[in-house]
Design a protein around this motif. Sequence first.
Motif, mmCIF file in Angstrom:
data_model
loop_
_atom_site.group_PDB
_atom_site.id
_atom_site.type_symbol
_atom_site.label_atom_id
_atom_site.label_comp_id
_atom_site.label_asym_id
_atom_site.label_seq_id
_atom_site.Cartn_x
_atom_site.Cartn_y
_atom_site.Cartn_z
ATOM 1 N N MET A 179 0.876 -1.173 0.000
ATOM 2 C CA MET A 179 0.000 0.000 0.000
ATOM 3 C C MET A 179 0.909 1.217 0.000
ATOM 4 N N SER A 181 1.342 5.066 -0.242
ATOM 5 C CA SER A 181 0.739 6.407 -0.205
ATOM 6 C C SER A 181 1.846 7.387 -0.565
ATOM 7 N N ILE A 184 5.841 9.179 4.119
ATOM 8 C CA ILE A 184 7.250 8.791 4.319
ATOM 9 C C ILE A 184 7.371 7.297 4.578
ATOM 10 N N ASP A 185 6.381 6.743 5.273
ATOM 11 C CA ASP A 185 6.531 5.392 5.814
ATOM 12 C C ASP A 185 6.406 4.273 4.781
ATOM 13 N N ARG A 261 -10.192 2.380 6.188
ATOM 14 C CA ARG A 261 -9.063 1.449 6.143
ATOM 15 C C ARG A 261 -9.534 0.003 6.019
ATOM 16 N N GLY A 283 2.800 0.757 5.570
ATOM 17 C CA GLY A 283 3.719 1.570 6.372
ATOM 18 C C GLY A 283 3.168 1.903 7.744
ATOM 19 N N GLN A 288 1.333 5.518 15.778
ATOM 20 C CA GLN A 288 1.653 6.766 15.069
ATOM 21 C C GLN A 288 0.439 7.699 14.945
ATOM 22 N N GLN A 292 -3.613 3.524 13.935
ATOM 23 C CA GLN A 292 -2.503 2.583 14.092
ATOM 24 C C GLN A 292 -2.241 2.201 15.553
HETATM 25 P P1 ATP Z 1 3.107 9.295 6.881
HETATM 26 O O1 ATP Z 1 4.455 8.968 6.459
HETATM 27 O O2 ATP Z 1 2.832 10.732 6.836
HETATM 28 O O3 ATP Z 1 2.677 8.615 8.123
HETATM 29 P P2 ATP Z 1 1.696 7.359 5.579
HETATM 30 O O4 ATP Z 1 1.785 7.119 4.135
HETATM 31 O O5 ATP Z 1 2.368 6.420 6.480
HETATM 32 O O6 ATP Z 1 2.181 8.756 5.759
HETATM 33 P P3 ATP Z 1 -0.702 6.855 7.140
HETATM 34 O O7 ATP Z 1 -1.927 7.624 7.239
HETATM 35 O O8 ATP Z 1 0.168 6.726 8.325
HETATM 36 O O9 ATP Z 1 0.143 7.452 5.961
HETATM 37 O O10 ATP Z 1 -1.155 5.426 6.573
HETATM 38 C C1 ATP Z 1 -0.624 4.197 7.010
HETATM 39 C C2 ATP Z 1 -0.329 3.300 5.839
HETATM 40 O O11 ATP Z 1 -1.506 3.017 5.075
HETATM 41 C C3 ATP Z 1 0.617 3.927 4.845
HETATM 42 O O12 ATP Z 1 1.950 3.764 5.238
HETATM 43 C C4 ATP Z 1 0.291 3.165 3.583
HETATM 44 O O13 ATP Z 1 0.919 1.905 3.574
HETATM 45 C C5 ATP Z 1 -1.221 2.971 3.705
HETATM 46 N N1 ATP Z 1 -1.941 4.055 3.004
HETATM 47 C C6 ATP Z 1 -2.453 5.189 3.497
HETATM 48 N N2 ATP Z 1 -3.013 5.945 2.546
HETATM 49 C C7 ATP Z 1 -2.862 5.280 1.387
HETATM 50 C C8 ATP Z 1 -3.199 5.530 0.025
HETATM 51 N N3 ATP Z 1 -3.828 6.635 -0.353
HETATM 52 N N4 ATP Z 1 -2.868 4.614 -0.900
HETATM 53 C C9 ATP Z 1 -2.201 3.490 -0.559
HETATM 54 N N5 ATP Z 1 -1.855 3.203 0.695
HETATM 55 C C10 ATP Z 1 -2.173 4.066 1.665
#
Ligand code: ATP
Length: 394
Positions: A179, A181, A184-185, A261, A283, A288, A292
């Motif tokens: 997944m 996004s 950063i993670d 989610r 990620g 966090q 999560q």
């Molecule tokens: P940050 O680094 O700011 O925490 P993030 O990408 O980790 O950004 P989170 O909201 O923490 O965002 O989301 C947790 C995880 O869910 C992400 O690391 C990613 O794997 C997945 N995820 C979130 N949003 C999306 C998206 N739009 N498309 C695909 N995967 C996503």
Amino acid sequence: MKRVILIKYGELTTKKGNRNFFINTLYKNIKNKLKKLDVIISKDRSRMYIEFHDSDLDEIKNKLDCIFGIHMYHIAYIVDTNIDSIKNLLIELVQKLEFSTFKVETKRSDKSFSIHSQEMNRILGGVVLKNKDNVTVDVHHPELFIKVEIRESHSYIYFNAYQGAGGYPLGSQPKGMLMLSGGIDSPVSGYLAMKRGVPIDCVYFEAIPHTSLDARNKVIELSKKLAKYSDEIHLHVVNFTKIQEEIYKNCHPSYCITIMRRMMYRIMEKLAIKYHGLVIINGESIGQVASQTLTSMNVINEVTSMPVIRPVACFDKLEIIDLAKKIDTYDISILPYEDCCTVFVPKHPVINPSLEQAKKEESKFDFSSMIDDAVDNVNTIVVCEEENTFKDLL
Ligand code: ATP
Ligand code: MG
């Protein structure tokens, strides 16, 4: 003087019965990465050898640095396995180098070679002392480390050691679905999973017009960075707009993220089946954000029996950022485009959701056909590491 690149496998050597499989996978990956270059690659149980043209060396090194399964490599001078040839080459080499202290370390893999390692160290040390002015032996902190490997077909002399990417060769495990996004993670998680040998497809959920094409391009750029460690990467873009709008129309605001989610996980499972992935990778990092917490993860994870791998689950944000900088995704990740998660984020998302309540919220609208639609209409982009080399598939 002919040089070769000498590759050491590291962790792969612990794989007793599977060793050949791992070595062959690594061999295939190296061959593929260097396919545009005029090189000859050969292998045995403990080393891989690359014959190359000097002018290609920098390019080859850049590529090797992104191939998992390589523990270390050396640029080595190659010589026949006989003592006089080894001595002569060493004399020639040390005369060109500047140093005042040195140490010789010999590895005798060819046990039929009659001179033992310690004896070789002594002989070759003597040869250096005799043929180079003003140098002494320092076994603890030598300026020049002279490594000699005695092997059956050839022997090797080298003075350098380059750290490889480590891990297991990509493809030594089945595929995972990342997944991805724009944060950063998730790119860091993809990198870590690939390092364990897992090839990945990436999945990005977008909610146009609430999210922009810039946000999508950012994810494409991140995929390109990950493609450096692979051949090419398939990025599946899911149109999540309708599902997200329905969630926000029907569900209690505090549960919207939890439900969103759960929908993502449902789609991920179906996409994994469609594209032959065995696990979901993301990620998520414990604690966090509200979605999560371990309670949230439980409620969200309940929709799938597929394993969910969270490589950065126990990392501090600063540790994740360090890795993101190392793999060069950080500067892209901090670009300020809205993600579908951030656009719809409620003021007070529930921190400890209950499964019962989540199911109740979901029962307020019919989502199953929307999920199937999202899976059927996914838009797949093939992303390669080089600039401007991605193309739409569908
Ligand atoms: P940050 O680094 O700011 O925490 P993030 O990408 O980790 O950004 P989170 O909201 O923490 O965002 O989301 C947790 C995880 O869910 C992400 O690391 C990613 O794997 C997945 N995820 C979130 N949003 C999306 C998206 N739009 N498309 C695909 N995967 C996503
Ligand atoms: Mg995160």
